[in-house]
Write an enzyme that holds these catalytic residues in place. Structure first.
Site, mmCIF file in Angstrom:
data_model
loop_
_atom_site.group_PDB
_atom_site.id
_atom_site.type_symbol
_atom_site.label_atom_id
_atom_site.label_comp_id
_atom_site.label_asym_id
_atom_site.label_seq_id
_atom_site.Cartn_x
_atom_site.Cartn_y
_atom_site.Cartn_z
ATOM 1 C CG ASP A 183 -28.194 -87.485 -13.818
ATOM 2 O OD1 ASP A 183 -27.825 -88.562 -14.579
ATOM 3 O OD2 ASP A 183 -27.376 -86.564 -14.036
ATOM 4 C CD GLU B 4 -23.892 -88.748 -18.244
ATOM 5 O OE1 GLU B 4 -22.912 -88.572 -19.413
ATOM 6 O OE2 GLU B 4 -24.775 -87.658 -18.493
#
Ligand SMILES: [Zn+2]
Length: 376
Positions: free
Chosen positions: A75, A138
């Site tokens: 991400d 994350e």
């Protein structure tokens, strides 16, 4: 196995829009899984929410020695308000630079360890092995890594490389992060008759003053330095002509190993209780730390030296990573370093880019670490 082109793979990964929120990492995870399966890796996908897939890919693994683990998150943060001068998803290159959201943080790092792992797959298959943990979510509280650790979905690892942006400098960890929400309450009244009310903002002003005198249970750490505390937001009052009955601040503390976040919350609550304030922890990420004298860490320093101006000295990085949750998931004792090709200063920036030369260095460096791990 011929080496896959890490630069081309970085560009391919940039084309997946994995801006978090909403992240939607599944398609990116599946593409990486397909590449790794072709090289002989066994893959597992774990979704902590719809389309929020993390990938675990493993090859080899002996009884005597656990695999070496490399990790990265798919991400990225949003693009920000300022316009980009390069397409954020096209993987445009200019000389040594590849541009795009996530190039530095941290698709370049993922591409580098995937390329190295594919190259080393035949050796890893008949030795201690390699495991890759490629996470979702994350950027907002390490959700993907926490899910893997909490659900005991991680098998075994003997050492951990977190390929976050460090310009290929090996860091021995980072501080922990504990965020708190602190509230004060009072009694509202007309602004012309403040003596009839109880002003929550005035109470909060005293709370903030008290926080300036707060002492952490550990004042300093040999490598990380001091724990820190910062009041990040403040809210209170609805209109100028009323006595406010509620005020709220959020507090960002960065902690060093040895400070327990639960105890920290209690200490803050005890300090602020005379002001009538309540304290609630809202974010909790543990510190990550390995003693620099650790044998494998020393080996990593040795391996990095040719790519740096000098042999590294023990340092920790300012940002936090998935590494703390993954280390916990692997039993809490394995050595870990934060080491990757991205430029730390470019993370989260407009026109984020990564040096292609650094990505190629990382492939060599990661392949060396994998080969050495699997050769003894
Ligand atoms: Zn990152």
């Amino acid at each position: 196995m011929t080496r896959i082109d890490a630069r081309a793979l970085t560009r391919e990964l940039l084309a997946f829009n994995t801006i978090n929120p909403p992240g939607m990492e599944r398609a990116c995870a599946q593409r990486l899984g397909a590449i790794l399966e072709q090289a002989g890796f066994q893959t597992e996908y774990h979704e902590y929410a719809e389309a929020r897939a993390s990938l675990i890919a493993t090859i080899g693994g002996g009884q005597a020695k656990a695999p070496i683990c490399f990790t990265g998150h798919m991400d990225t943060v949003p693009l920000g308000a300022a316009p980009w001068s390069h397409d954020a998803f096209a993987g445009e290159t200019d000389g040594d630079r590849v541009y795009g959201r996530g190039s530095t943080d941290m698709k370049g790092g993922i591409a580098a360890f995937v390329a190295a792992a594919v190259e080393l797959a035949p050796l890893a298959a008949r030795s201690a092995g390699i495991t890759l943990v490629i996470t979702a979510g994350e950027e907002i509280g390490c959700e993907g890594a926490r899910f893997l650790a909490d659900r005991k979905l991680l098998d075994r690892a003997g050492a951990l490389v977190v390929a976050e942006p460090t310009a290929n400098y090996p860091y021995v960890g980072h501080k922990g992060l504990a965020w708190f929400e602190i509230e004060t309450h009072g009694v509202t009244a007309h602004g012309s008759m403040p003596d009839l009310g109880d002003n929550a903002i005035v109470k909060m002003a005293r709370v903030i003053d008290d926080l300036g005198h707060f002492r952490f249970p550990l004042e300093s750490h040999a490598v990380m330095g001091k724990p820190t505390l910062n009041v990040g937001t403040i809210r209170g009052g609805l209109n100028t002509n009323s006595v406010p009955d509620e005020a709220r601040i959020t507090l960002d503390t960065r902690t060093v190993p040895g400070i327990d976040h639960g105890h920290l919350c209690k200490s803050l609550a005890t300090l602020l209780a005379p002001r009538g304030a309540t304290v609630r922890q809202i974010v909790d990420c543990a510190p990550l730390y390995t003693e620099p004298a650790d044998e494998w860490v020393q080996h990593v320093f040795e391996a990095c030296a040719p790519f740096l101006d000098a042999r590294p000295v023990p340092k920790t990085i300012t940002f936090s990573t998935d590494g703390a949750d993954l280390k916990r998931g692997y039993g809490g004792k394995i050595p870990a370093v934060v080491l990757g090709p991205g430029e730390p200063k470019l993370a989260h920036q407009t026109d984020e880019w990564c040096s292609i030369g650094r990505i190629e260095q990382s492939v060599d460096l990661f392949a060396t670490l994998m080969r050495d791990w699997c050769s003894v």
